[in-house]
Design an enzyme around this catalytic site. Structure first.
Site, mmCIF file in Angstrom:
data_model
loop_
_atom_site.group_PDB
_atom_site.id
_atom_site.type_symbol
_atom_site.label_atom_id
_atom_site.label_comp_id
_atom_site.label_asym_id
_atom_site.label_seq_id
_atom_site.Cartn_x
_atom_site.Cartn_y
_atom_site.Cartn_z
ATOM 1 N N ASP A 129 65.655 5.886 33.223
ATOM 2 C CA ASP A 129 64.727 6.553 32.317
ATOM 3 C C ASP A 129 64.866 8.071 32.395
ATOM 4 O O ASP A 129 64.679 8.770 31.393
ATOM 5 C CB ASP A 129 63.296 6.149 32.645
ATOM 6 N N GLU A 169 55.381 12.495 29.476
ATOM 7 C CA GLU A 169 54.112 13.096 29.856
ATOM 8 C C GLU A 169 54.312 14.558 30.181
ATOM 9 O O GLU A 169 55.441 15.034 30.332
ATOM 10 C CB GLU A 169 53.528 12.386 31.091
ATOM 11 N N SER A 173 54.314 5.451 25.475
ATOM 12 C CA SER A 173 55.467 4.961 26.239
ATOM 13 C C SER A 173 55.472 5.518 27.652
ATOM 14 O O SER A 173 55.944 4.873 28.585
ATOM 15 C CB SER A 173 56.776 5.302 25.518
#
Length: 270
Positions: free
Chosen positions: A45, A128, A163
């Site tokens: 990720d 974020e 997400s």
């Protein structure tokens, strides 16, 4: 079809990158780093976050797909041993109108950071952003839709996309939100509650048409982290947070529902 690749830099990811280029040439896919139609992330990720920020100015014309070379990631649909199938499907997408993949769009966060000198900087986050005190606790006022909501003191604040709600936000006790819901979530990091500083104590989910502002309420050195990017802010005045008008596009060559990702990642069921 034009493609670009970003990889994690480990041995397996580098080997897969070379393999992908070889297979892509057979499918008449064009390697084009400057303006790709699809960006392939090979790694985890974190690699996808790097790919997103590298092509952040091309979100309207670029889609992303991920190959994970470690643990299952939320942004990666494909395993290392499935690279041949992925390239074949991309080649079919390139050649046949009837074999179009599914396109999904995830919400993003827009931030406007303003300093005491009235300098403004805009950022966009896929996962974020966090705001933390460096030399002590963070002291901040939080307004929702231009009205005072709470006075915060604690280690920091985390604001996530749907997400990104499965990442740091989840460890803070925040809710996991499906990416089809255009929203942002605010979660507290170790808040202190007393007569002066009182907070709700639970995460807040705001819809697309709402916004909130974080106002610095003392002279303090702060660490602003946007996805994987860190910057120090010494003279912060405010941060406005809202759902972005932009979205990020992922190309799905096979179904992989969000809740299946959650189940596999946290419960271990395939």
């Amino acid at each position: 079809m034009k493609y670009a690749i970003l990889n994690r830099g480990d041995e397996l990811s580098l080997e897969l990158t070379e393999r992908f280029h070889y297979l892509a040439a057979e499918q008449q896919l064009i390697h084009h780093d400057e303006s790709p139609d699809i960006v392939v992330s090979i790694g985890g990720d974190g690699t996808m976050l790097q790919a997103f920020h590298r092509y952040i100015d091309q979100l309207n014309s670029t889609a992303f797909v991920g190959i994970h070379t470690g643990h299952l990631g939320f942004y990666a649909d494909w395993k290392a041993d499935e690279i041949e199938l992925l390239v074949q499907l991309m080649g079919n997408h390139n050649q046949a109108e009837t074999l179009q993949p599914r396109i999904v769009k995830y919400p993003l966060i827009d931030l406007i950071v303003t300093t005491h000198h009235q300098e403004t900087t805009r950022y966009t986050a896929l996962n974020e952003f966090t705001l933390k005190g460096i030399d002590g606790t963070l002291v901040a006022q939080i307004d929702i839709n231009d009205q005072l909501f709470e006075m915060f003191r604690g280690d920091g604040i985390c604001v996530s996309t749907p997400s990104g709600s499965t990442a740091y936000n989840k460890s803070l006790g925040g809710a996991m939100v499906h990416p089809s819901i255009a929203s942002i979530q605010l979660a507290e990091i170790a808040s202190i509650n007393n007569r002066v500083f009182r907070t709700l104590g639970s995460s807040l989910v705001l819809p697309k048409h709402h916004h909130f502002d974080i106002f610095s309420r003392k002279e303090q050195r702060l660490l602003l982290t946007i996805d994987h990017l860190n910057s120090t802010v010494d003279n912060l005045s405010s941060i406005r947070c809202q759902v972005s008008d932009q979205t990020v596009t992922f190309v799905r060559y096979r179904p992989f529902p969000f809740w299946n990702r959650v189940r596999e990642a946290f419960l271990g069921y395939e």
